[in-house]
Design a protein around this motif. Structure first.
Motif, PDB file in Angstrom:
ATOM      1  N   ASN A  94     -24.436   7.351 -15.019  1.00  0.00           N
ATOM      2  CA  ASN A  94     -25.471   7.993 -14.215  1.00  0.00           C
ATOM      3  C   ASN A  94     -26.829   8.002 -14.910  1.00  0.00           C
ATOM      4  N   LEU A  95     -27.883   8.035 -14.119  1.00  0.00           N
ATOM      5  CA  LEU A  95     -29.240   8.264 -14.598  1.00  0.00           C
ATOM      6  C   LEU A  95     -29.846   9.391 -13.766  1.00  0.00           C
ATOM      7  N   TRP A  96     -30.405  10.408 -14.447  1.00  0.00           N
ATOM      8  CA  TRP A  96     -31.029  11.542 -13.761  1.00  0.00           C
ATOM      9  C   TRP A  96     -32.466  11.699 -14.235  1.00  0.00           C
ATOM     10  N   TYR A  97     -33.370  11.918 -13.291  1.00  0.00           N
ATOM     11  CA  TYR A  97     -34.790  12.106 -13.587  1.00  0.00           C
ATOM     12  C   TYR A  97     -35.119  13.584 -13.428  1.00  0.00           C
ATOM     13  N   ASP A  98     -35.490  14.230 -14.545  1.00  0.00           N
ATOM     14  CA  ASP A  98     -35.838  15.645 -14.535  1.00  0.00           C
ATOM     15  C   ASP A  98     -37.303  15.833 -14.162  1.00  0.00           C
ATOM     16  N   ILE A  99     -37.563  16.812 -13.308  1.00  0.00           N
ATOM     17  CA  ILE A  99     -38.927  17.126 -12.880  1.00  0.00           C
ATOM     18  C   ILE A  99     -39.373  18.384 -13.626  1.00  0.00           C
ATOM     19  N   ASP A 100     -40.265  18.201 -14.587  1.00  0.00           N
ATOM     20  CA  ASP A 100     -40.703  19.301 -15.450  1.00  0.00           C
ATOM     21  C   ASP A 100     -41.576  20.286 -14.668  1.00  0.00           C
ATOM     22  N   THR A 101     -41.151  21.550 -14.644  1.00  0.00           N
ATOM     23  CA  THR A 101     -41.930  22.596 -13.975  1.00  0.00           C
ATOM     24  C   THR A 101     -42.615  23.529 -14.972  1.00  0.00           C
ATOM     25  N   GLY A 102     -42.382  23.295 -16.269  1.00  0.00           N
ATOM     26  CA  GLY A 102     -42.942  24.167 -17.284  1.00  0.00           C
ATOM     27  C   GLY A 102     -42.221  25.491 -17.389  1.00  0.00           C
ATOM     28  N   THR A 103     -41.078  25.610 -16.734  1.00  0.00           N
ATOM     29  CA  THR A 103     -40.279  26.839 -16.779  1.00  0.00           C
ATOM     30  C   THR A 103     -38.843  26.460 -17.110  1.00  0.00           C
ATOM     31  N   SER A 104     -37.952  27.437 -17.036  1.00  0.00           N
ATOM     32  CA  SER A 104     -36.527  27.177 -17.278  1.00  0.00           C
ATOM     33  C   SER A 104     -35.846  26.565 -16.063  1.00  0.00           C
ATOM     34  N   PHE A 105     -36.585  26.435 -14.990  1.00  0.00           N
ATOM     35  CA  PHE A 105     -36.071  25.896 -13.729  1.00  0.00           C
ATOM     36  C   PHE A 105     -36.456  24.419 -13.634  1.00  0.00           C
ATOM     37  N   MET A 125     -27.203  11.937 -22.817  1.00  0.00           N
ATOM     38  CA  MET A 125     -28.299  12.091 -23.757  1.00  0.00           C
ATOM     39  C   MET A 125     -29.618  11.827 -23.031  1.00  0.00           C
ATOM     40  N   ARG A 126     -30.689  12.369 -23.579  1.00  0.00           N
ATOM     41  CA  ARG A 126     -32.013  12.116 -23.037  1.00  0.00           C
ATOM     42  C   ARG A 126     -32.539  10.819 -23.653  1.00  0.00           C
ATOM     43  N   VAL A 127     -32.742   9.793 -22.830  1.00  0.00           N
ATOM     44  CA  VAL A 127     -33.176   8.496 -23.331  1.00  0.00           C
ATOM     45  C   VAL A 127     -34.688   8.339 -23.281  1.00  0.00           C
ATOM     46  N   TRP A 128     -35.344   9.200 -22.522  1.00  0.00           N
ATOM     47  CA  TRP A 128     -36.794   9.203 -22.385  1.00  0.00           C
ATOM     48  C   TRP A 128     -37.160  10.595 -21.924  1.00  0.00           C
ATOM     49  N   ASP A 129     -38.389  11.032 -22.101  1.00  0.00           N
ATOM     50  CA  ASP A 129     -38.731  12.427 -21.859  1.00  0.00           C
ATOM     51  C   ASP A 129     -38.184  12.981 -20.547  1.00  0.00           C
ATOM     52  N   PRO A 130     -38.390  12.296 -19.372  1.00  0.00           N
ATOM     53  CA  PRO A 130     -37.827  12.884 -18.159  1.00  0.00           C
ATOM     54  C   PRO A 130     -36.462  12.311 -17.757  1.00  0.00           C
ATOM     55  N   LEU A 131     -35.930  11.340 -18.505  1.00  0.00           N
ATOM     56  CA  LEU A 131     -34.773  10.578 -18.047  1.00  0.00           C
ATOM     57  C   LEU A 131     -33.544  10.844 -18.907  1.00  0.00           C
ATOM     58  N   ARG A 132     -32.422  11.159 -18.230  1.00  0.00           N
ATOM     59  CA  ARG A 132     -31.143  11.363 -18.907  1.00  0.00           C
ATOM     60  C   ARG A 132     -30.140  10.304 -18.452  1.00  0.00           C
ATOM     61  N   ALA A 133     -29.340   9.810 -19.388  1.00  0.00           N
ATOM     62  CA  ALA A 133     -28.254   8.888 -19.075  1.00  0.00           C
ATOM     63  C   ALA A 133     -26.945   9.542 -19.473  1.00  0.00           C
ATOM     64  N   GLU A 134     -25.907   9.328 -18.670  1.00  0.00           N
ATOM     65  CA  GLU A 134     -24.632   9.979 -18.967  1.00  0.00           C
ATOM     66  C   GLU A 134     -23.460   9.173 -18.434  1.00  0.00           C
ATOM     67  N   VAL A 135     -22.292   9.473 -18.968  1.00  0.00           N
ATOM     68  CA  VAL A 135     -21.026   8.930 -18.473  1.00  0.00           C
ATOM     69  C   VAL A 135     -20.261  10.088 -17.849  1.00  0.00           C
ATOM     70  N   GLU A 136     -19.790   9.877 -16.638  1.00  0.00           N
ATOM     71  CA  GLU A 136     -19.068  10.920 -15.901  1.00  0.00           C
ATOM     72  C   GLU A 136     -17.630  10.501 -15.629  1.00  0.00           C
ATOM     73  N   VAL A 137     -16.712  11.415 -15.865  1.00  0.00           N
ATOM     74  CA  VAL A 137     -15.328  11.275 -15.423  1.00  0.00           C
ATOM     75  C   VAL A 137     -15.034  12.451 -14.501  1.00  0.00           C
ATOM     76  N   SER A 138     -14.601  12.174 -13.279  1.00  0.00           N
ATOM     77  CA  SER A 138     -14.344  13.246 -12.324  1.00  0.00           C
ATOM     78  C   SER A 138     -13.152  12.895 -11.445  1.00  0.00           C
ATOM     79  N   TYR A 139     -12.594  13.938 -10.831  1.00  0.00           N
ATOM     80  CA  TYR A 139     -11.393  13.783 -10.006  1.00  0.00           C
ATOM     81  C   TYR A 139     -11.577  14.589  -8.732  1.00  0.00           C
ATOM     82  N   ALA A 140     -11.328  13.955  -7.588  1.00  0.00           N
ATOM     83  CA  ALA A 140     -11.420  14.638  -6.297  1.00  0.00           C
ATOM     84  C   ALA A 140     -10.105  14.451  -5.544  1.00  0.00           C
ATOM     85  N   ARG A 141      -9.763  15.461  -4.751  1.00  0.00           N
ATOM     86  CA  ARG A 141      -8.514  15.421  -3.996  1.00  0.00           C
ATOM     87  C   ARG A 141      -8.723  16.103  -2.643  1.00  0.00           C
ATOM     88  N   TRP A 142      -8.162  15.465  -1.605  1.00  0.00           N
ATOM     89  CA  TRP A 142      -8.302  15.970  -0.248  1.00  0.00           C
ATOM     90  C   TRP A 142      -6.931  15.966   0.438  1.00  0.00           C
TER      91      TRP A 142
END
Length: 235
Positions: A129-140, A80-97
């Motif tokens: 996780n915490l991710w900081y989005d950099i607003d470009t004013g576009t879809s990118f 979820m977006r917890v603040w305008d540029p900041l997202r918090a999330e829970v990740e479950v992932s699996y890797a194999r080598w």
């Protein structure tokens, strides 16, 4: 070879999204509830896994290194977006080598030894996780961030044809990641996500194949480079 392939994959993916963002005239998405889920997958490159077999004096300790082939990573997040540029999330992932080769040496300066390895190493991550989005004013939208949590490590490897030697059952260890990427909005509720993640798992002990007669492999750190792509569904 692993690093060359990793850089090529990351550069190609980021270039593709940069070109799409410049060429497309897409209106930024409307405000939503801020909740989202995502699914992703990609290629994973595990650094050599070093571990130590400790024996009581006067027997020397043995240092081992396991090399693996390119693997894969699959996972999903709820966030979820917890603040305008900041997202918090829970990740479950699996890797194999898949195991490729091994090498070793005792710590009293003995001759080095090496050979083929078979089997696999795997990890299941549970990260916040915490991710900081950099607003470009576009879809990118570029982003940076990271996270921490735990990972369950497992292994079933064999050194040469020995029934005694090889990393076996692992354990739970502290895990973290750092990364960056870009998202590209397809619609108001769906976006593509391409990114890079550096993941680490610290201080993992592995049982030996014959744990009743062989000392465990201790203090193994698992560091991996991951190039991944996925889909984000916004609500």
């Amino acid at each position: 070879m692993k690093k060359t392939l990793l850089v090529a994959c990351a550069a190609s993916a980021l270039s593709l999204f940069a070109v799409n963002a410049q060429a497309a005239d897409v209106t930024p998405v409307a405000d939503s509830s801020g909740f989202y889920v995502s699914l992703f997958g990609g290629a994973s490159f595990l650094n050599d896994v070093d571990a130590v077999q400790h024996y009581d004096s006067p027997s020397p300790d043995y240092d081992y290194t396991l090399d693996t082939k390119m693997g894969y990573i699959l996972g999903g997040t709820i966030g979820m977006r917890v603040w305008d540029p900041l997202r918090a999330e829970v990740e479950v992932s699996y890797a194999r080598w898949k195991a490729d080769s091994y090498s070793g040496q005792n710590d009293d300066g003995g001759d080095k030894f090496s050979g083929d390895a078979s089997g696999h190493v795997s990890a299941t991550y549970l990260l916040g996780n915490l991710w900081y989005d950099i607003d470009t004013g576009t879809s990118f939208t570029p982003y940076v961030g990271g996270g921490a949590g735990v990972a369950w490590v497992d292994a079933s490897t064999q050194f040469d044809d020995s029934d005694d030697y090889g990393y076996n059952d692992g354990e739970v260890g502290f895990a973290f990641q750092a990364g960056a990427g870009v998202t590209f909005d397809l619609t108001e509720n769906i976006a593509l996500d391409v990114g890079y993640r550096f993941k680490g798992i610290l201080g993992v002990d592995f049982d030996a194949r014959d744990s009743s007669d062989t000392e465990p492999y201790e203090h193994g750190d698992l560091y991996s480079h991951n190039v991944q792509a996925g889909v984000i569904f916004k609500f």
